[in-house]
Design a protein around this motif. Sequence first.
Motif, PDB file in Angstrom:
ATOM      1  N   SER A 177     -42.746  23.366 -61.572  1.00  0.00           N
ATOM      2  CA  SER A 177     -41.593  24.768 -61.222  1.00  0.00           C
ATOM      3  C   SER A 177     -41.541  26.174 -61.853  1.00  0.00           C
ATOM      4  O   SER A 177     -41.886  27.124 -61.652  1.00  0.00           O
ATOM      5  CB  SER A 177     -40.153  24.660 -60.133  1.00  0.00           C
ATOM      6  OG  SER A 177     -40.511  23.365 -59.480  1.00  0.00           O
ATOM      7  N   ALA A 218     -33.640  25.871 -50.748  1.00  0.00           N
ATOM      8  CA  ALA A 218     -34.020  24.794 -51.983  1.00  0.00           C
ATOM      9  C   ALA A 218     -32.526  24.194 -51.697  1.00  0.00           C
ATOM     10  O   ALA A 218     -32.046  23.391 -52.099  1.00  0.00           O
ATOM     11  CB  ALA A 218     -33.418  25.510 -53.118  1.00  0.00           C
ATOM     12  N   TYR A 226     -39.884  34.221 -55.003  1.00  0.00           N
ATOM     13  CA  TYR A 226     -39.244  32.781 -54.202  1.00  0.00           C
ATOM     14  C   TYR A 226     -39.315  31.903 -54.738  1.00  0.00           C
ATOM     15  O   TYR A 226     -38.749  31.000 -55.016  1.00  0.00           O
ATOM     16  CB  TYR A 226     -40.919  32.793 -53.237  1.00  0.00           C
ATOM     17  CG  TYR A 226     -41.085  31.060 -52.356  1.00  0.00           C
ATOM     18  CD1 TYR A 226     -39.964  31.107 -50.937  1.00  0.00           C
ATOM     19  CD2 TYR A 226     -41.166  29.508 -52.635  1.00  0.00           C
ATOM     20  CE1 TYR A 226     -39.450  29.801 -50.699  1.00  0.00           C
ATOM     21  CE2 TYR A 226     -40.594  29.013 -52.002  1.00  0.00           C
ATOM     22  CZ  TYR A 226     -40.243  28.543 -51.290  1.00  0.00           C
ATOM     23  OH  TYR A 226     -40.109  27.322 -50.515  1.00  0.00           O
ATOM     24  N   SER A 227     -40.358  31.145 -56.476  1.00  0.00           N
ATOM     25  CA  SER A 227     -40.080  30.395 -57.053  1.00  0.00           C
ATOM     26  C   SER A 227     -38.550  30.260 -57.668  1.00  0.00           C
ATOM     27  O   SER A 227     -37.828  29.436 -58.321  1.00  0.00           O
ATOM     28  CB  SER A 227     -41.262  30.275 -58.020  1.00  0.00           C
ATOM     29  OG  SER A 227     -42.455  30.047 -57.793  1.00  0.00           O
ATOM     30  N   ALA A 265     -35.914  29.226 -55.423  1.00  0.00           N
ATOM     31  CA  ALA A 265     -35.665  28.370 -55.330  1.00  0.00           C
ATOM     32  C   ALA A 265     -35.085  27.603 -56.545  1.00  0.00           C
ATOM     33  O   ALA A 265     -34.323  26.862 -55.898  1.00  0.00           O
ATOM     34  CB  ALA A 265     -37.023  27.603 -55.030  1.00  0.00           C
ATOM     35  N   GLY A 294     -36.669  31.191 -50.575  1.00  0.00           N
ATOM     36  CA  GLY A 294     -36.207  30.597 -51.553  1.00  0.00           C
ATOM     37  C   GLY A 294     -34.769  30.130 -51.858  1.00  0.00           C
ATOM     38  O   GLY A 294     -34.989  28.654 -51.729  1.00  0.00           O
TER      39      GLY A 294
END
Length: 369
Positions: free
Chosen positions: A240, A14, A129-130, A133, A10
Amino acid sequence: MLTGYFAGLGVVMAVWGTRIPAIQESAGLDTAGLAAVLFAAAVGMVAGLQIGGRLAEPARLPQLLTSGALGLAVSLAVLGTCRTPITLAAATLLFGAAHGVLDVAVNGAAVRCQQAYGRPIMSGLHAAYSLGALGGAVLAAVTAHDSHTYVFGVTAGAAIVATVAAAPATRCIGFPDLGSAETVTPERLPELSRSRLWLLGLLAAACLLGEGAAADWSAVHLSGLHASPAISAAAYAGYSAAMAAGRLVGDRLIAGFGAPKVVRTGALLASFGLVAGLVVTDVPFALAGWAAFGLGLSVTIPSLFSAAGTGGPRAVATVAVAGYLGLLAGPALIGALATATTLPLALMLPALLAAGVAVLSHRALENRW
């Protein structure tokens, strides 16, 4: 350890995505040239997903994780040094391929670990992962005045060190006796038919088309409502953040209520929330609509990958390819529809697809957690 791979992926994605304008400027690319470079990354990723799917047998997962992570880091560092369209396209092709290999490896390893634990963990891993990011986006904002070459190099160096340090623990994923005596083996899970596999891929494409629409069009939608640039950018941030929050609690919800019910309820929330945000031409409603869309779809992709995992890594790769095709095609399709009609009307497509996910999710996820 596996959480670190998801979070690191992530962060890298990003950092790459937020510095694309700097890359475009350094290589002197016009809009068409940038589109060609991004297309090379997409081609590389699809190829990487296919290669990873063919190689991702359980015993090979540790090598794929390590090689995919190192390849992603090295290609990121190389991207920072590219100053011509040709070298940049070649580097993005390799970057996309490494991303595809690593994506299959981390999700294949996650399914294997989930089966060993005998309980849902996929949503929590995707939450990592989020959050990674979000962290990568913050890092990019803090270093906005630094050269992207420097930022890419430092990020790549940190990723390489972390990957090498994690290598001994990564090897455990390939052990045939992963887990305890209570391990839920693949033989105890329902067989994955070809029709069910393609249904999972179709639902993944529908969900990731919505994610692509949120990434590329949510700020434009808010801008059309005369929101300030900062408020417009907050639409995707809210999406997000809501998705990360949903994934943090997703495993507990799935364990308590089952994946079909949780995914169906979430997809309905996503559909109705986005429709409300589009119909009511008010900035707060629009922000809430995009947040509801992210929250509602938060557990869908982890659940679809979990279901595909019963068919092995190749099945995970097939669903991933279908999903990423939706992600790549979504923004362009929304743009074409918006040109023919209006943007709010075009953005009804992700809402309709979310409703379709709600209708079909039970059939795709039956007998899952």
